[in-house]
Design an enzyme around this catalytic site. Structure first.
Site, PDB file in Angstrom:
ATOM      1  N   ALA A 286      -4.168  -2.966   7.629  1.00  0.00           N
ATOM      2  CA  ALA A 286      -3.365  -3.283   6.447  1.00  0.00           C
ATOM      3  C   ALA A 286      -4.218  -3.179   5.179  1.00  0.00           C
ATOM      4  O   ALA A 286      -5.352  -3.664   5.135  1.00  0.00           O
ATOM      5  CB  ALA A 286      -2.783  -4.687   6.569  1.00  0.00           C
ATOM      6  N   TYR A 350     -10.310  -1.504  -5.162  1.00  0.00           N
ATOM      7  CA  TYR A 350     -10.179  -0.922  -3.831  1.00  0.00           C
ATOM      8  C   TYR A 350     -11.550  -0.537  -3.260  1.00  0.00           C
ATOM      9  O   TYR A 350     -11.863  -0.837  -2.106  1.00  0.00           O
ATOM     10  CB  TYR A 350      -9.276   0.302  -3.918  1.00  0.00           C
ATOM     11  N   THR A 385      -0.745  11.479   3.992  1.00  0.00           N
ATOM     12  CA  THR A 385       0.140  10.330   4.147  1.00  0.00           C
ATOM     13  C   THR A 385       1.110  10.263   2.979  1.00  0.00           C
ATOM     14  O   THR A 385       1.038  11.058   2.037  1.00  0.00           O
ATOM     15  CB  THR A 385      -0.673   9.025   4.197  1.00  0.00           C
TER      16      THR A 385
END
Length: 444
Positions: A286, A350, A385
């Site tokens: 996740a 991130y 993706t």
């Protein structure tokens, strides 16, 4: 998502146009994404060479036979294994050059090269020459990538050259399961007593937990682990309940719809794991992004990324440790990113969270090792993706082409690497980062 250039250059006219305009000419990759089989090298012509030594390690030759590899004879080579443990002086490096040059002529498109070097040195000169093998392999990977081939290296620690240990390495790095893994150098340690490495109740399917399982890499991972007979607990946020339920039905698993950053959510996960009698494979997949330059980033954007990508993982592991729910021999895999290695503009939150996971697996490895377990990070590069589909065209094209294979990877490529790290044969790897990036130039 369709890579139009990849399809275009497969036709004669497309190849001519690509040559005229000096465009990349990626080669379709040959992939293996089925369940593990007993002999992973079956049907693959294998060549083993040993520059600097009189012959390859007997244990290596035995491992090749055990995995079903066949001698290549004078024909094409699908798997080339370079036993470079004897490359301890400059003359041996010359032999590495000469023998590898001859072997490259025979390497088939989509071939796999695996080099073995050693951590055991007697002098600074030996250390220099053995380390030279690593640079050689990284450069070779960039050369063979244009043919859809890969090259990787393992640094064998003391006692790591047994037949069983090398067979475990060949099952992944010597086959098409590693189609998007290239240019990597990993430390390969001595294996432990297999009874300690995997202690499961007789007749009980191993339990895997995959967070962020509703789509993309998470769904591919859940499907891949189910192929290997694992009972998978699929975890994702309540908003993803519909695809989560569909996935759980498809693979015969179970589900937990919970926001892992919400109060009580970790308790729900721990209770679910307890009902399954513990976890054997834990995949922390996740993750979220909240991209913005540092000057414009809000505190809430920083906190949201840290909460999902780092704090939730630390909280889950702490509770599972406290409850004793990580079974003996458990495999833990954290999804990092090449952004955590190289950094990325507009992703300070991130990149920091993904770098944190690299530090985390390195420090946590000793704790899990006490019970025969391992923990590693997987660092994907450009993967096709839904997230990369939303990128601007030119950014997306740059991401696809800035690697040795000149194309993006697939979620299944990442899932295959995770399945490898979850397998008994990967026990010699722990506390490390396996990049699934086609040898991305970012952070190389």
């Amino acid at each position: 998502m369709t890579d139009r250039l990849l399809h275009f250059v497969q036709h004669p006219f497309g190849r001519r146009v690509a040559r005229w305009f000096n465009l990349p000419q990626p080669v379709p990759l040959t992939r293996r994404q089925d369940a593990w089989v007993e002999e992973e090298l079956i049907g693959r012509p294998v060549l083993a060479i040993a520059p600097g030594s009189s012959a390859p390690l007997p244990s290596l030759l035995a491992a090749i036979v055990a995995q079903g590899g066949t001698p290549s004879g004078d024909g094409p080579v699908r798997t080339l294994v370079i036993d470079a443990t004897g490359c301890r002086d400059v003359a041996a490096l010359r032999a590495l050059f000469e023998q590898s040059q001859l072997a490259m002529v025979r390497l088939a498109p989509g071939g796999r090269v695996l080099a073995l070097t050693s951590a055991g040195v007697m002098s600074a000169a030996e250390a220099a020459c053995l380390h030279a093998v690593q640079g050689f392999v990284r450069a070779l990977a960039k050369e063979v990538g244009r043919r859809g081939a890969t090259a990787n290296a393992l640094v064998l620690q003391e006692g790591a050259a047994s037949m069983e240990s090398l067979a475990g390495a060949l099952r992944f790095f010597g086959t098409d399961r590693a189609a998007y893994v290239s240019g990597q150098v990993l430390s390969w340690r001595k294996d432990v007593d297999p009874s300690l490495a995997r202690s499961l109740d007789e007749g009980r399917a191993p339990v895997a937990v995959v967070t962020g399982a509703a789509g993309g890499i998470g769904a591919a991972t859940a499907r891949r682990l189910a192929l290997d007979g694992m009972r998978v607990l699929c975890v994702d946020v309540p908003a993803a309940r519909q695809p989560l339920e569909a996935l759980a039905r498809e693979i015969g698993g179970s589900l937990l719809a919970a926001d892992l950053t919400a109060p009580g959510a970790v308790d729900e996960l721990v209770d679910a794991v307890r009902r399954l009698h513990g976890v054997d494979v834990l995949v922390h997949n996740a993750g979220i992004t909240r991209d913005r330059t540092l000057a414009r980033m809000s505190a809430s954007e920083w906190d949201a990324v840290m909460a999902v990508n780092l704090s939730a993982i630390l909280a889950i592991d702490a509770r599972l440790d406290e409850a004793g729910l990580l079974n003996a021999g458990a495999r833990e895999i954290c999804l990092s990113s090449i952004s955590g290695i190289a950094g990325n503009a507009g992703q300070s939150n991130y990149s920091a969270s993904k770098a944190a996971l690299i530090g985390y697996v390195g420090a946590r490895a000793a704790t899990l090792d006490e019970h025969g377990g391992t923990i590693n990070a997987v660092a994907p590069g450009f993967i096709e993706t839904a997230m990369t589909r939303r990128m601007p065209l030119m950014v997306r094209e740059a991401g696809r082409r800035l690697n040795a294979l000149k194309q993006g990877g697939t979620p299944a490529d990442v899932a295959e690497a995770i399945a490898f790290l979850a397998s008994p044969g990967a026990h010699p790897l722990t506390g490390q980062v396996l990049r699934v990036c086609g040898q991305s130039l970012l952070g190389a």
